[in-house]
Enzyme design. Structure first.
Site, short mmCIF file in Angstrom:
data_model
loop_
_atom_site.label_atom_id
_atom_site.label_comp_id
_atom_site.label_asym_id
_atom_site.label_seq_id
_atom_site.Cartn_x
_atom_site.Cartn_y
_atom_site.Cartn_z
N SER A 294 -2.38 -0.27 6.46
CA SER A 294 -1.88 -1.58 6.88
C SER A 294 -2.44 -2.63 5.92
O SER A 294 -3.60 -2.51 5.49
CB SER A 294 -2.36 -1.88 8.31
OG SER A 294 -2.20 -3.25 8.58
N GLN B 270 7.71 3.92 11.01
CA GLN B 270 7.44 4.32 12.39
C GLN B 270 6.12 3.69 12.88
O GLN B 270 5.87 3.57 14.07
CB GLN B 270 7.38 5.85 12.46
CG GLN B 270 7.08 6.46 13.81
CD GLN B 270 8.15 6.14 14.84
OE1 GLN B 270 9.34 6.10 14.52
NE2 GLN B 270 7.73 5.93 16.08
N HIS C 182 4.01 1.37 2.30
CA HIS C 182 5.21 0.69 1.79
C HIS C 182 5.87 1.53 0.70
O HIS C 182 7.09 1.64 0.64
CB HIS C 182 4.83 -0.66 1.17
CG HIS C 182 4.25 -1.66 2.13
ND1 HIS C 182 2.94 -2.07 2.07
CD2 HIS C 182 4.82 -2.35 3.16
CE1 HIS C 182 2.73 -2.98 3.01
NE2 HIS C 182 3.84 -3.16 3.69
N HIS D 65 0.86 -1.19 0.00
CA HIS D 65 0.00 0.00 0.00
C HIS D 65 0.89 1.23 0.00
O HIS D 65 2.13 1.12 -0.04
CB HIS D 65 -0.95 -0.03 1.21
CG HIS D 65 -0.25 -0.27 2.51
ND1 HIS D 65 0.62 0.63 3.07
CD2 HIS D 65 -0.26 -1.35 3.33
CE1 HIS D 65 1.08 0.14 4.19
NE2 HIS D 65 0.58 -1.07 4.39
P1 AMP Z 1 4.78 -5.01 6.62
O1 AMP Z 1 4.64 -5.43 5.18
O2 AMP Z 1 3.49 -4.69 7.29
O3 AMP Z 1 5.67 -5.94 7.41
O4 AMP Z 1 5.56 -3.62 6.58
C1 AMP Z 1 6.79 -3.48 5.91
C2 AMP Z 1 7.38 -2.14 6.31
O5 AMP Z 1 6.49 -1.11 5.94
C3 AMP Z 1 7.61 -2.02 7.82
O6 AMP Z 1 8.83 -1.34 8.05
C4 AMP Z 1 6.43 -1.20 8.27
O7 AMP Z 1 6.68 -0.46 9.43
C5 AMP Z 1 6.22 -0.30 7.06
N1 AMP Z 1 4.85 0.20 7.03
C6 AMP Z 1 3.71 -0.54 7.09
N2 AMP Z 1 2.63 0.27 7.10
C7 AMP Z 1 3.10 1.55 7.06
C8 AMP Z 1 2.48 2.83 7.06
N3 AMP Z 1 1.16 2.98 7.09
N4 AMP Z 1 3.28 3.92 7.00
C9 AMP Z 1 4.63 3.78 6.97
N5 AMP Z 1 5.26 2.60 6.96
C10 AMP Z 1 4.52 1.49 7.01
#
Ligand code: AMP
Length: 278
Positions: free
Chosen positions: A183, A146, A35, A32
């Protein structure tokens, strides 16, 4: 953009031109705008950018949660191509954790609180897979959100403790227009649950406003957040916290810094969010 599954193929592509500066964005896919913000920053600061897409079984303490985690590799690859990414690694669980696998990374103290307390083994899985990603990619910089504040702190601690030779770059939380933190898990919310999920951001901003108006009692701030969540249908609190942003210990009085954070089940979907007061 090149896409690889095996470690050998990825390494070969990574080292084709060793003088380039590489940025790495580790993800679990179902990408999204949050990312993409990390990817964008990585593209600005490095010659080449690699992204990993791997739903890491080792960081899920609940098999049902792992199974329900949303996935769409084709759509992810389209987004990354558009964003100008050079290399994508999409290993299978067997490639990351073969049958003979037996090495794990444990960051000790800060993993005992909040996410670590309610999801046993979660950060052990995160630290282990991120160590492997760092070893395979050998990036100059790696980008983390963050949004997962404790994860960011765990990775920074691990990099310092294990002398990984790279810079960790933190990126601010990207939100939907109504404030809900983006998310991958939001895809699992029904339309009504999606509406109700705004309560996380509402609760955090209410506590932040109270704090900025002089309310220093952490208990009062937790109370403000709890009331807002409890008055919203379909919700169940996992934790609501006003903690020190480096140790993650709960505060009694907010003197200067604080991490306001929470994990809430909305219609059974576990969502986390935080605001850092600095
Ligand atoms: P994930 O795929 O949920 O494991 O996230 C991968 C990376 O993207 C991690 O470093 C998360 O902290 C970051 N991330 C996920 N959602 C957000 C968001 N809404 N804003 C900024 N970074 C995000």
């Amino acid at each position: 953009m090149e896409v690889f599954q095996t470690v050998d193929d990825l390494r070969q592509a990574r080292w084709e031109n060793p003088t380039k500066i590489w940025g790495l964005v580790p993800t679990m896919g179902f990408l999204h705008a949050g990312h993409l913000r990390l990817v964008e920053q990585a593209c600005e600061q490095n010659d080449r950018v690699g992204v990993s897409i791997f739903v890491n079984p080792a960081q899920f303490n609940n098999p049902n949660d792992l199974e329900k985690y949303p996935r769409n590799l084709e759509q992810d690859l389209d987004m990354l191509k558009q964003a100008g990414v050079d290399l994508v690694w999409t290993p299978t669980p067997q490639m990351v954790y073969p049958a003979s696998y037996q090495t794990y990374v444990d960051v000790e103290q800060i993993t005992q609180k909040l996410e670590g307390a309610t999801r046993p083994g979660h950060f052990r899985g995160v630290a282990t897979v991120v160590s492997k990603l760092f070893n395979v990619f050998q990036p100059t910089r790696a980008y983390f959100g963050q949004k997962d504040a404790q994860q960011l702190a765990v990775i920074k601690q691990m990099v310092e403790d294990l002398n990984f030779n790279l810079e960790i770059v933190a990126c601010p939380t990207v939100r939907e227009s109504d404030g809900l933190a983006m998310s991958s898990r939001n895809a699992n919310l029904s339309p009504t649950a999606r509406q109700n999920a705004i309560c996380l951001y509402k609760a955090l901003t209410a506590a932040k406003d109270a704090l900025l108006s002089g309310q220093q009692s952490a208990e009062m701030l937790r109370h403000i957040m709890t009331e807002i969540i409890e008055s919203t249908a379909m919700t169940q609190i996992d934790y609501v916290s006003v903690a020190h942003p480096q140790t993650f210990s709960e505060l009694e009085k907010v003197e200067s810094q604080a991490l306001l954070s929470m994990a809430i089940f909305v219609d059974g979907v576990r969502l986390i969010d935080n605001i850092l007061i600095d």
